[in-house]
Design an enzyme around this catalytic site. Structure first.
Site: not given
Length: 423
Positions: A263, A278, A350, A353, A391
């Site tokens: 990303r 991140r 998070e 999702s 994470r």
RNA sequence: GGUGAGGUGGCUGAGUGGUCGAAAGCACAUCUUUGCUAAAGAUGCGUAGCCUUAACAGCUACCGAGGGUUCGAAUCCCUCCCUCACCGCCA
């Protein structure tokens, strides 16, 4: 992609649902409606002219056989052809514009999706476990990782750039153990078929799942080959069946895939992005389902439960929140986020999702199934992380850190990791 | 990367300029008949769009993709993609 007929026939409903999202789409809907009208009238005219041409051309064939002079009618057809070309340009332009507009419109939030404006309004659905307590100050994973020789951020920056990391020794082994643990869990306990897909995909795959055309600046692209690095396994895995007509007996299809995810994170660099939280590249095990429409909401619940099981087995405290209409993703109709507690951060992260996309992605990739009645329908697609690795790594080492700086490996992971602690 | 062969409906496979959206067979669905672990016959059976609609029907497009030639293209020409085989290279 929304059904143009739904927009045409239930304009108010569409506008009302979209209004619950962040962003203003009413004007797009209005333009879509006027383009649709223009497109259809040009299309009708073109088809009428094509019909004329076909009929007359047949007559020419017959007349020629009879030895008649056909030059006057041939001239007539040439005239028709000129008009077909002219009106065809309008029809094609309108068609392209309509498709562009449809691709730029997000999915309608499902009626079960709570209405709200921003992340602050996301309701908490449930909580599992408790925040662990420590008789010492819990350290951050970057400290733990560097002290134990597991994480090397300098090396990542050196060979690639910031927001890339090198896992070393027990860190690399822990990452690998987690991947195997996750895949084994979902394939042997939850009924998913493991797939291992390319990490580079064509543009149309990204259009299919919704990343393109709108979010092109978030993915890495190789212009020479016109290939994109996948931002999530959702892209190659869901597109496995693009342009196909599935048999109803094949449903539900359940895939689990491990891939790295790439990303660009354009525009968000440096914002609270300490350590592994991140990254431009991170590992993830993704769960994807293709189901009949009637059962997709129930399947979303089970998919979410499958992801939660990971954290339960690892003994990590987490909460599940439901995203409100102002916060759900572009293509989603309903989404649960799973957030794991990271003691060193003092915050929830998070790690998954889980979304039901309804028929939104299926329409974009022209994925259908033949129903019991023989009619072709769009199935529903779902996906969720099961879970994101970086994470999960953070939560795990921060949760299981000991006063002496070592890290206990939870019982469920020991056979995969091959030891009961890292020191 | 090179050479050769080829890409037609769910499958096999005809079809080299005109009533071809496409023969035939298989598969599938419904019906009929004989009868029983099956067989025969009839009918139907691609996708999308447009226009209409209670429904049917009708029209248009699609024979790997995109261009071109022509009054007319599955069929002729060009470009590209893909598959298979062999060779080269390579983890």
């Amino acid at each position: 992609m929304l059904d143009i007929r739904l927009i045409r026939e239930n304009t108010d409903l569409v506008k009302q649902r979209l209004a619950h999202r962040s962003g203003d789409y009413a004007s797009v809907v209005d333009e879509l409606l006027s383009i649709d009208t223009a497109r259809r009238s040009a299309e009708t005219e073109r088809q009428k002219l094509q019909g004329d041409r076909n009929r007359i051309s047949k007559d020419i064939g017959i007349a020629k056989k009879n030895g008649q002079d056909t030059s006057p009618i041939e001239a007539e057809v040439r005239g028709i052809n000129d008009r077909i070309e002219e009106i065809g340009r309008d029809a094609d332009a309108a068609d392209i514009r309509q498709r562009d507009l449809l691709l730029s419109l997000p999915n309608l939030p499902h009626e079960a999706c709570p209405v709200g404006h921003s992340a602050e309004e996301n309701p908490e659905v449930r909580v599992w476990g408790d925040k662990p307590s420590y008789d010492f100050e819990p350290k951050d994973h970057t400290i733990l990782g560097q002290t134990l020789g597991m994480l090397d951020f300098e090396a990542g920056a050196k060979i690639t750039g910031s927001a890339f990391v090198v896992y070393r020794g027990a860190g690399a082994r822990l990452e690998r153990a987690l991947i195997n643990f996750l895949l084994d869990l979902h394939t042997t306990q939850h009924g998913y078929l493991e797939v291992n897909t390319p990490h580079l995909v064509k543009a149309e795959c990204l259009v299919g799942t919704g990343q393109l055309p709108k979010f092109g600046d978030q993915v890495y692209h190789s212009p020479e080959d016109d290939l994109y690095l996948i931002p999530t396994a959702e892209v190659p895995v869901t597109n496995l069946h693009r342009e196909e007509i599935l048999k109803v007996e094949q449903l539900p299809i359940q895939y689990a895939a491990y891939t790295p995810c790439f990303r660009r994170e354009a525009g968000s660099a440096g914002l609270g992005t300490r350590g592994l939280i991140r990254m431009h590249q991170f590992d993830k095990v993704e769960l994807v389902k293709i189901t009949a429409p009637e059962v997709s909401m129930a399947e979303l619940e089970s998919l979410t439960a499958n992801a939660e099981k990971v954290l339960q087995l690892l003994g990590l405290h987490y909460r599940v929140i439901e995203l409100c209409t102002g916060d759900i993703g572009f293509g989603s109709a309903k989404t649960y986020d799973i957030e794991v507690w990271a003691p060193g951060q003092g915050t929830y992260l998070e790690v998954s999702s889980c979304s039901n996309f309804g028929d939104y992605q299926a329409r974009r990739m022209n994925l259908r199934y033949k129903g019991e009645d023989g009619k072709n329908r769009f199935p529903h697609t779902l996906n969720g992380s099961g879970t994101a690795l970086a994470r999960l790594f953070v939560a795990l080492v921060e949760t299981y850190q000991q006063a002496d700086g070592s890290i206990l490996i939870p019982e469920a992971l020991r056979s995969h990791f091959g030891a009961d602690k890292i020191s």
